[in-house]
Design a protein around this motif. Structure first.
Motif, PDB file in Angstrom:
ATOM      1  N   ALA A   1      17.597  20.026  -9.957  1.00 58.21           N
ATOM      2  CA  ALA A   1      16.494  19.120  -9.633  1.00 58.21           C
ATOM      3  C   ALA A   1      15.699  19.746  -8.487  1.00 58.21           C
ATOM      4  O   ALA A   1      16.211  20.603  -7.759  1.00 58.21           O
ATOM      5  CB  ALA A   1      17.024  17.748  -9.244  1.00 58.21           C
ATOM      6  N   PHE A   2      14.468  19.294  -8.333  1.00 55.55           N
ATOM      7  CA  PHE A   2      13.535  19.919  -7.402  1.00 55.55           C
ATOM      8  C   PHE A   2      12.732  18.864  -6.662  1.00 55.55           C
ATOM      9  O   PHE A   2      12.087  18.025  -7.305  1.00 55.55           O
ATOM     10  CB  PHE A   2      12.561  20.823  -8.168  1.00 55.55           C
ATOM     11  N   ILE A   3      12.782  18.892  -5.351  1.00 52.56           N
ATOM     12  CA  ILE A   3      11.947  18.014  -4.532  1.00 52.56           C
ATOM     13  C   ILE A   3      10.527  18.575  -4.564  1.00 52.56           C
ATOM     14  O   ILE A   3      10.304  19.746  -4.255  1.00 52.56           O
ATOM     15  CB  ILE A   3      12.439  17.979  -3.072  1.00 52.56           C
ATOM     16  N   LEU A   4       9.563  17.728  -4.913  1.00 52.90           N
ATOM     17  CA  LEU A   4       8.159  18.132  -4.951  1.00 52.90           C
ATOM     18  C   LEU A   4       7.291  17.066  -4.286  1.00 52.90           C
ATOM     19  O   LEU A   4       7.599  15.875  -4.356  1.00 52.90           O
ATOM     20  CB  LEU A   4       7.681  18.311  -6.397  1.00 52.90           C
ATOM     21  N   ASP A   5       6.219  17.526  -3.695  1.00 50.58           N
ATOM     22  CA  ASP A   5       5.140  16.639  -3.244  1.00 50.58           C
ATOM     23  C   ASP A   5       5.549  15.636  -2.165  1.00 50.58           C
ATOM     24  O   ASP A   5       5.020  14.528  -2.120  1.00 50.58           O
ATOM     25  CB  ASP A   5       4.518  15.889  -4.429  1.00 50.58           C
TER      26      ASP A   5
ATOM     27  N   GLU B   1      23.331  18.737 -10.076  1.00 51.58           N
ATOM     28  CA  GLU B   1      24.341  19.387  -9.243  1.00 51.58           C
ATOM     29  C   GLU B   1      23.714  20.221  -8.130  1.00 51.58           C
ATOM     30  O   GLU B   1      24.364  20.534  -7.150  1.00 51.58           O
ATOM     31  CB  GLU B   1      25.242  20.262 -10.112  1.00 51.58           C
ATOM     32  N   TRP B   2      22.461  20.598  -8.314  1.00 51.07           N
ATOM     33  CA  TRP B   2      21.724  21.392  -7.334  1.00 51.07           C
ATOM     34  C   TRP B   2      20.379  20.732  -7.085  1.00 51.07           C
ATOM     35  O   TRP B   2      19.716  20.293  -8.024  1.00 51.07           O
ATOM     36  CB  TRP B   2      21.492  22.815  -7.836  1.00 51.07           C
ATOM     37  N   LEU B   3      19.985  20.666  -5.814  1.00 50.93           N
ATOM     38  CA  LEU B   3      18.674  20.132  -5.456  1.00 50.93           C
ATOM     39  C   LEU B   3      17.925  21.209  -4.675  1.00 50.93           C
ATOM     40  O   LEU B   3      18.383  21.656  -3.626  1.00 50.93           O
ATOM     41  CB  LEU B   3      18.810  18.859  -4.621  1.00 50.93           C
ATOM     42  N   HIS B   4      16.805  21.645  -5.226  1.00 53.60           N
ATOM     43  CA  HIS B   4      16.004  22.723  -4.642  1.00 53.60           C
ATOM     44  C   HIS B   4      14.769  22.136  -3.958  1.00 53.60           C
ATOM     45  O   HIS B   4      14.268  21.092  -4.363  1.00 53.60           O
ATOM     46  CB  HIS B   4      15.496  23.663  -5.748  1.00 53.60           C
ATOM     47  N   VAL B   5      14.264  22.855  -2.977  1.00 57.57           N
ATOM     48  CA  VAL B   5      12.972  22.516  -2.386  1.00 57.57           C
ATOM     49  C   VAL B   5      12.336  23.791  -1.852  1.00 57.57           C
ATOM     50  O   VAL B   5      13.016  24.647  -1.289  1.00 57.57           O
ATOM     51  CB  VAL B   5      13.091  21.445  -1.273  1.00 57.57           C
ATOM     52  N   ASP B   6      11.062  23.947  -2.095  1.00 56.29           N
ATOM     53  CA  ASP B   6      10.276  25.021  -1.489  1.00 56.29           C
ATOM     54  C   ASP B   6       9.450  24.383  -0.387  1.00 56.29           C
ATOM     55  O   ASP B   6       8.930  23.274  -0.561  1.00 56.29           O
ATOM     56  CB  ASP B   6       9.331  25.662  -2.510  1.00 56.29           C
TER      57      ASP B   6
ATOM     58  N   ARG C   1       0.863  -1.194   0.000  1.00 53.88           N
ATOM     59  CA  ARG C   1       0.000   0.000   0.000  1.00 53.88           C
ATOM     60  C   ARG C   1       0.893   1.235   0.000  1.00 53.88           C
ATOM     61  O   ARG C   1       1.807   1.352   0.825  1.00 53.88           O
ATOM     62  CB  ARG C   1      -0.881   0.003   1.243  1.00 53.88           C
ATOM     63  N   LEU C   2       0.643   2.156  -0.931  1.00 57.18           N
ATOM     64  CA  LEU C   2       1.411   3.389  -1.013  1.00 57.18           C
ATOM     65  C   LEU C   2       1.103   4.256   0.205  1.00 57.18           C
ATOM     66  O   LEU C   2      -0.032   4.678   0.396  1.00 57.18           O
ATOM     67  CB  LEU C   2       1.071   4.145  -2.297  1.00 57.18           C
ATOM     68  N   VAL C   3       2.135   4.521   1.025  1.00 52.19           N
ATOM     69  CA  VAL C   3       1.954   5.330   2.239  1.00 52.19           C
ATOM     70  C   VAL C   3       2.807   6.587   2.218  1.00 52.19           C
ATOM     71  O   VAL C   3       2.681   7.431   3.102  1.00 52.19           O
ATOM     72  CB  VAL C   3       2.233   4.517   3.523  1.00 52.19           C
ATOM     73  N   GLY C   4       3.676   6.719   1.214  1.00 53.17           N
ATOM     74  CA  GLY C   4       4.514   7.903   1.106  1.00 53.17           C
ATOM     75  C   GLY C   4       4.996   8.077  -0.323  1.00 53.17           C
ATOM     76  O   GLY C   4       5.068   7.110  -1.081  1.00 53.17           O
ATOM     77  N   PHE C   5       5.323   9.331  -0.650  1.00 48.78           N
ATOM     78  CA  PHE C   5       5.750   9.614  -2.014  1.00 48.78           C
ATOM     79  C   PHE C   5       6.537  10.914  -2.048  1.00 48.78           C
ATOM     80  O   PHE C   5       6.234  11.854  -1.319  1.00 48.78           O
ATOM     81  CB  PHE C   5       4.520   9.754  -2.933  1.00 48.78           C
TER      82      PHE C   5
END
Length: 128
Positions: free
Chosen positions: A64-68, A98-103, A49-53
């Motif tokens: 690259a960007f962390i989303l959701d 080379e860069w990982l962004h997150v809002d 069962r999908l419990v995280g994503f």
């Protein structure tokens, strides 16, 4: 502890059920176009069962960007989000970013700092 799967391509029903539980959204979406263009995505599964994503979007180059980042409310505060973000960080690096962004919202500052992010100034325009 839930199993982390790399690029699992969960069904729309699985993702919509998780989104509804986490974000309170009732609108069904098709995630196929989004995930097919992602650099990576990680699913956390407990008993299949999908419990995280978490999704790692990218610009096709070095950013690259962390989303959701999402964990089902019944499974929060167990380190699942931390494990997924750390896995996403490793995958982004391995896949050439080379860069990982997150809002994130202010109340998540401690979480993302613990995952290795440092605050930066950024701009945002709400389009819809």
């Amino acid at each position: 502890m839930p199993e982390l799967r790399i690029d699992p391509f969960p069904s729309a029903a699985e993702l919509n059920a998780l989104w509804s539980a986490v974000w309170g959204t009732s609108e069904s979406r098709d995630f196929t176009p989004i995930l097919s263009r992602s650099l990576a995505h990680i699913g956390a599964y407990r008993d299949d069962r999908l419990v995280g994503f978490v999704n790692v979007a990218w610009d096709g180059g070095i950013h690259a960007f962390i989303l959701d980042t999402s964990v089902h409310p019944d499974m929060q505060r167990q380190g699942i989000a931390t494990r997924m973000v750390r896995q996403a960080t490793s995958l982004a690096r391995e896949r050439g970013a080379e860069w990982l962004h997150v809002d994130f919202e202010q109340h998540l500052t401690g979480f993302y700092r613990a995952c290795g992010f440092r605050p930066t100034k950024a701009g945002l325009i709400k389009l819809a």
